[in-house]
Design a protein around this motif. Structure first.
Motif, PDB file in Angstrom:
ATOM      1  N   GLY A   1     -19.771  41.309  12.311  1.00  0.00           N
ATOM      2  CA  GLY A   1     -20.826  40.343  14.001  1.00  0.00           C
ATOM      3  C   GLY A   1     -20.378  38.835  12.856  1.00  0.00           C
ATOM      4  N   ASP A   2     -19.302  38.939  12.009  1.00  0.00           N
ATOM      5  CA  ASP A   2     -18.743  37.557  11.189  1.00  0.00           C
ATOM      6  C   ASP A   2     -18.352  36.725  12.437  1.00  0.00           C
ATOM      7  OD1 ASP A   2     -19.987  37.622   9.250  1.00  0.00           O
ATOM      8  OD2 ASP A   2     -18.463  38.050   8.356  1.00  0.00           O
TER       9      ASP A   2
ATOM     10  N   ASP B   1     -19.163  35.522  15.231  1.00  0.00           N
ATOM     11  CA  ASP B   1     -20.293  34.799  15.882  1.00  0.00           C
ATOM     12  C   ASP B   1     -19.233  33.567  15.907  1.00  0.00           C
ATOM     13  OD1 ASP B   1     -21.335  37.313  16.731  1.00  0.00           O
ATOM     14  OD2 ASP B   1     -22.869  37.040  15.454  1.00  0.00           O
ATOM     15  N   PHE B   2     -18.818  33.214  14.637  1.00  0.00           N
ATOM     16  CA  PHE B   2     -18.901  31.699  14.668  1.00  0.00           C
ATOM     17  C   PHE B   2     -17.562  30.973  15.071  1.00  0.00           C
ATOM     18  CE2 PHE B   2     -21.959  33.944  10.359  1.00  0.00           C
ATOM     19  CZ  PHE B   2     -22.548  32.833  10.335  1.00  0.00           C
TER      20      PHE B   2
ATOM     21  N   LEU C   1     -17.250  32.311  17.622  1.00  0.00           N
ATOM     22  CA  LEU C   1     -17.086  32.011  19.026  1.00  0.00           C
ATOM     23  C   LEU C   1     -17.940  30.896  19.008  1.00  0.00           C
ATOM     24  CD1 LEU C   1     -18.235  35.713  20.588  1.00  0.00           C
ATOM     25  CD2 LEU C   1     -15.676  34.665  20.183  1.00  0.00           C
ATOM     26  N   LEU C   2     -18.782  30.406  17.985  1.00  0.00           N
ATOM     27  CA  LEU C   2     -20.068  29.216  17.996  1.00  0.00           C
ATOM     28  C   LEU C   2     -19.038  27.992  17.942  1.00  0.00           C
ATOM     29  CD1 LEU C   2     -22.501  30.336  16.269  1.00  0.00           C
ATOM     30  CD2 LEU C   2     -22.517  30.453  18.342  1.00  0.00           C
ATOM     31  N   LYS C   3     -18.276  28.276  18.088  1.00  0.00           N
ATOM     32  CA  LYS C   3     -17.078  26.293  17.853  1.00  0.00           C
ATOM     33  C   LYS C   3     -16.520  26.021  18.892  1.00  0.00           C
ATOM     34  CE  LYS C   3     -17.841  26.303  13.624  1.00  0.00           C
ATOM     35  NZ  LYS C   3     -19.095  27.572  13.296  1.00  0.00           N
TER      36      LYS C   3
ATOM     37  N   GLU D   1     -10.911  30.038  21.245  1.00  0.00           N
ATOM     38  CA  GLU D   1     -11.183  31.151  20.357  1.00  0.00           C
ATOM     39  C   GLU D   1      -9.545  31.840  19.946  1.00  0.00           C
ATOM     40  OE1 GLU D   1     -12.577  31.048  23.360  1.00  0.00           O
ATOM     41  OE2 GLU D   1     -14.914  30.923  23.314  1.00  0.00           O
TER      42      GLU D   1
END
Lengths: 334, 268
Positions: free
Chosen positions: B94-95, B97-98, B100-102, B106
C-alpha cells in the motif's frame, strides 16, 4: 463552502475466496469464486473549513477506505465527493498540492537518510520557494520540538520522533486539509499528548481542517468537537462528541459515598453495582430512572457525597460499535 | 520539464547518498557487475579463437555489440529496473499511496524514485568496450554516424523502458513480480545476441521475426550497434525502431494509467 462534501460514497471490493488445501488451490487456477464486500455504503457528510473531526469505527468499519477515497487514492463504486472543490480521484495537481494524508502505520520518509533530506525532496516535489520552505520548516520544527533531530537518519529516530517528522513532511506545503489515519498508533502516552498538542496548536495557528481516525479515544477527546461514527460501512452518527452520550449512552454512573466504613449490601436493587471500595460505590443506572433511584436511596441511606456522570467515552463507543451489528440507528444530523 | 529535471537530479543525489550509507554493499555490487562483464568477454573471445565470424559479425563488430548491450543493460538497470522491481511491493504494502498523493506525474515518480548507482559502472564499462572495439577496428571519426548511433541508442532505451513499464503495470493485477523478472530476463537474453543468429531453422526464423517486428525487443541493441559498425539492413529498420519506441511508450503509459485505476490500496 465546505472543504469536504461526500454524497452517497460507496466502495465495494471483489474479494477472491481461496479454497482450502491443494485441490482447492488447483481449482482456483481455472475457476475462481469471488465475494462482494461492501466496505463503505452510501456515506454522506460535509466538513467545514477549520473543523477537526474525529472519524470513529471498529477495525474494518470503512474509515480508512473512506479516507482513501477522499484522498483520491481509490475510486468509489458509487456516489460522489468534492474535496477542496475537486473530485479527489481525478488527482489534479492543484488538489494534491492543498492536502496531505498521514498514515500512522506507514512511513513516507527516506528511511536511511536524515529527515532533512526528505524535506528537501518535498520542497522540490511541491515547488516551494527556498524562503517559504525555510520559514515553514523553522516554524514546524519549533512547534514539534525536533529542531535538533532533522539531521539524524530516520531509522535511528524513536517512533514518536518519526511521527513528528512525518507530520512535518506532510505540513511543509501548508495544506488546507489534513487527513490523519491513526497518527498516534503505537506511541506512548507522552508522545500521544505531544502530538495532540501540536495538532491543536497548528489548527489554531493555520486554521487547517483535520479529519482524524484513531482508536485512542484520548486523541478524539483532546482534539475533536465533532465525530463521525461508522460501523459496517455505514455512518451511524454525525454530531458533537458530547452528543455521543445522549445518543448512545442510555445509562449514567452514580457514585455515592455512604456514612460508615462499608457500602450497604442491598444496593443491587437500585442498579448494577460496578465497583465498591470502602464506603464508596458506583452504580450503573438507566438515564430515565436516575432521579427516582436517587430519591429512593437518599430516603433509605445516609449519603455523604454523590456525583453523577456519563460512562467513559470509550465504553460508549464500544457500545456504538456493537450496535453496528444490528440495523443501524437513525443517523443523527449535526 | 525543468522542474522534472531538477527533481530527477535531487532523486539521483539522494539515491547516491542512500547507497553510500551502505558502502560495503555498494562496492560488492560493483565488483559483481565487473566480474559479469569479464566472464561475458572471456566467453566471446574463446568463441572467436575457434572462428573468425559469428554469422556475419567479426570479432571487433561483435565486441562492439557486447559493449552496446552492456551499456544498454547498465542504463536500464541504473535508471528503471530497481524502481519497476519495487512496484509490486509498493502495491502489496500500500506504499504506492504516497506516490499517488504527490502533485507530480505518477509514472515519473514510480519510474525514477531510486537511481541504482551500483549499476552505473556497467554503462561506463559498456562505453569503454564499444570505444575499444572501434579503436581496434581502425574506425574513422564520423560525427553523423555518432549522432545516428546516439539517437538510436536512446530510442532503444526508450523501447526497453516501455516494455519494462508494461511488465511493471501487470503487477497491479498479479500482485507479485516474479513473472516480471522472468520476462525481463527473457528480454535481456534476446537483446544480447545479433538478430542474424535467429535467421536459420524452423523455429529460430519465426522467433527472430516475432521479437524483431511484433515485440521488437531485439531491435533495442541490434539497431544502434549495427548502425555503428555495419550497414543497417533493411535501412528502414532505424525508422521502424524509432516508431516502435514511440508506440510502445504511448501504449505503456496508457496501460500504466489504466493499471493505477485498478489500484485498491492495501488496508493499513
Amino acid at each position: 463552502m465546505p472543504i469536504i462534501e461526500a454524497n452517497g460514497l460507496s466502495k465495494t471490493y471483489r474479494v477472491y475466496q481461496k479454497k482450502e488445501g491443494l485441490l482447492g488451490a488447483l481449482r482456483g487456477l481455472w475457476r475462481r469464486e469471488y465475494k462482494e464486500v461492501k466496505a463503505v455504503e452510501s456515506v454522506s457528510f460535509t466538513i467545514e473549513p477549520g473543523e477537526i473531526v474525529g472519524f470513529l469505527g471498529p477495525n474494518g468499519a470503512g474509515k480508512t477506505t473512506t479516507l482513501k477515497m477522499l484522498a483520491g487514492l481509490i475510486y468509489p463504486s458509487a456516489g460522489n465527493a468534492q474535496v477542496l472543490g475537486h473530485v479527489p480521484w481525478e488527482r489534479a495537481d492543484d488538489f494534491r498540492r492543498r492536502f496531505a494524508l498521514v498514515m500512522g502505520q506507514k512511513n513516507q520518509l527516506w528511511w536511511d537518510l536524515p529527515a532533512a533530506d526528505s524535506f528537501q525532496l518535498h520542497r522540490e516535489i511541491y515547488s516551494l520557494s527556498a524562503e517559504q520552505f525555510q520559514r515553514t520548516l523553522g516554524e514546524l520544527t519549533d512547534l514539534f520540538g525536533v529542531k535538533e533531530l532533522t539531521r539524524q537518519p530516520v531509522r535511528e529516530l524513536s517512533l514518536g520522533e518519526r511521527m513528528k517528522m512525518e507530520l512535518i513532511a506532510a505540513l511543509l506545503h501548508q495544506p488546507r486539509l489534513l487527513l490523519l489515519d491513526e497518527p498516534t498508533i503505537g506511541l506512548d502516552v507522552v508522545a500521544q499528548v505531544t502530538i495532540q498538542k501540536c495538532l491543536r496548536d497548528y489548527n489554531s495557528i493555520r486554521g487547517v481542517t483535520i479529519l482524524l481516525t484513531s482508536h485512542y479515544m484520548r486523541d478524539v477527546e483532546a482534539l475533536c468537537k465533532r465525530v463521525l461514527v461508522i460501523t459496517h460501512g455505514k455512518l451511524v452518527y454525525d454530531g458533537p462528541l458530547t452528543g455521543i452520550a445522549e445518543r448512545f449512552g442510555n445509562e449514567k454512573l452514580v457514585k455515592l459515598q455512604f456514612d460508615g466504613t462499608e457500602t450497604p449490601g442491598d444496593l443491587g436493587a437500585f442498579g448494577e453495582v460496578t465497583s465498591r471500595e470502602g464506603p464508596i460505590a458506583t452504580l450503573k443506572v438507566e438515564r430515565l430512572r436516575v432521579a427516582e433511584v436517587m430519591a429512593a436511596m437518599l430516603d433509605r441511606y445516609t449519603v455523604l457525597d454523590v456525583s453523577i456522570h456519563d460512562p467513559p467515552l470509550d465504553q460508549m463507543i464500544a457500545k456504538v460499535f456493537e450496535e453496528g451489528t444490528t440495523p443501524a440507528p437513525e443517523l443523527v444530523e449535526k | 520539464m525543468w522542474r522534472y529535471l531538477k527533481l530527477w537530479l535531487s532523486l539521483a543525489k539522494f539515491s547516491l547518498l542512500g547507497e553510500m550509507a551502505f558502502r560495503g554493499n555498494f562496492l560488492v555490487k560493483i565488483f559483481v557487475e565487473v566480474l559479469w562483464l569479464a566472464i561475458l568477454l572471456v566467453f566471446n573471445f574463446t568463441l572467436f579463437q575457434q572462428t573468425t565470424h559469428i554469422e556475419n559479425w567479426d570479432v571487433n563488430q561483435y565486441l562492439f555489440f557486447i559493449g552496446c548491450y552492456f551499456a544498454m543493460g547498465g542504463l536500464i538497470e541504473t535508471l528503471f529496473l530497481e524502481n519497476c522491481n519495487q512496484f509490486a511491493d509498493l502495491i502489496r504494502t500500500g506504499d504506492l499511496d504516497f506516490f499517488l498523493l504527490k502533485p507530480i506525474d505518477e509514472q515519473f515518480l514510480v519510474s525514477c524514485k531510486h537511481i541504482d548507482w551500483s549499476c552505473a559502472p556497467n554503462f561506463l564499462l559498456g562505453l569503454g568496450v564499444m570505444g575499444y572495439a572501434l579503436w581496434t577496428s581502425g574506425w574513422v571519426l564520423n560525427y553523423s554516424q555518432i549522432f545516428a548511433f546516439v539517437a538510436l541508442f536512446i530510442s532503444g532505451a526508450a523501447l526497453a523502458y516501455g516494455f519494462l513499464l508494461l511488465l511493471t503495470s501487470a503487477s497491479i493485477w498479479l500482485m507479485r513480480n516474479q513473472s516480471l523478472y522472468e520476462m525481463w530476463w527473457l528480454f535481456t537474453t534476446l537483446m544480447r545476441y545479433p538478430r542474424e543468429i535467429f535467421s536459420h531453422g524452423n523455429w529460430a526464423t519465426p522467433a527472430g521475426f516475432f521479437f524483431s517486428f511484433v515485440i521488437p525487443i531485439m531491435l533495442v541493441t541490434n539497431v544502434p550497434a549495427r548502425m555503428m559498425v555495419k550497414t543497417l539492413e533493411p535501412s528502414w529498420l532505424a525508422w521502424y525502431a524509432l516508431g516502435s519506441a514511440v508506440v510502445v511508450l504511448i501504449v505503456s503509459r496508457y496501460v500504466f494509467r489504466a493499471a493505477l485505476r485498478r489500484y485498491r490500496s492495501s488496508s493499513s
